[in-house]
Write a protein that holds these residues in place. Structure first.
Motif: not given
Length: 214
Positions: A14-15, A141-144, A156-159, A197-206
């Motif tokens: 989550s954010i 993001y689903v994979g994350r 458009y997509a909303e989480f 985030s509650t996950a580790g650091p990463f950079t998305d494809p954009d």
């Protein structure tokens, strides 16, 4: 246009925070306090080069047109620039401003008429990331660990988000987002936004950066 809807379920990520990187944190803090969103954001100093559209917008959803006008008026009085004046549209009523630090904000409501006085309350803040390929970004993001709440094909997509998140995350095709905001889609350099985030650091494809929230 294809539409798929997935009911929200518990996600593994989550954010936890939204950090804007600004040239002058003190001035930015004064602006966001006057705007009424200072408790939803973090600020930190950065001189990272950034030109044109930074690829995202933060959108406030509020109860009615009078509340939209109140937030937009407070922003302009505190130094924001009007990008798109408030007006009625097919979807409701809203306008767009650019903060002194360069961040673009949209304030909108689905209501076209007021049923009461302005409240000064925010119903929701949505972070819209402008991406090159909505379907690919959604898969990433689903994979994350995020869960799709709504999805409209490749546009458009909303989480889903939980109550502890300061904002809701959504994806919009970059060119479509720029058009909606009324700005050229061109831009380069730093996005000037970092998500915790509650996950580790990463950079998305954009190129949007995430870090582990403290």
């Amino acid at each position: 246009m294809a539409m798929a809807v997935t009911a929200p379920t518990a996600s593994t990520m989550s954010i936890a925070s939204v950090t804007l990187e600004v040239a002058d944190p003190d001035a930015a803090h004064r602006f966001y306090t006057a705007f009424g969103v200072d408790t939803r954001l973090r600020l930190r100093a950065s001189e990272a080069p950034s030109t044109g559209f930074r690829g995202f917008t933060l959108a406030l959803t509020v109860s009615g047109p009078a509340t939209v006008d109140g937030f937009l008026g407070a922003a302009v009085e505190a130094g924001a620039t009007v990008v798109k004046p408030a007006a009625k549209s097919l979807w409701g009523y809203g306008g767009v401003v650019q903060a002194p630090d360069g961040t673009i904000w949209k304030v909108a409501t689905s209501a076209k008429k007021d049923t009461g006085p302005a409240t000064g309350e925010i119903d929701e803040i949505v972070l819209l990331l402008g991406v090159g390929d909505v379907k690919a970004a959604k898969r990433f993001y689903v994979g994350r660990g995020l869960t799709v709440a709504r999805s409209f094909g490749g546009k458009y997509a909303e989480f889903a988000s939980d109550e502890s998140s300061p904002v809701k995350l959504a994806l919009y095709k970059r060119s479509g987002l720029a058009k909606d905001l009324g700005v050229p889609a061109d831009g380069a350099g730093s996005h000037r936004i970092v998500l915790g985030s509650t996950a580790g650091p990463f950079t998305d494809p954009d190129g949007f950066a995430w870090e582990t929230a403290a």
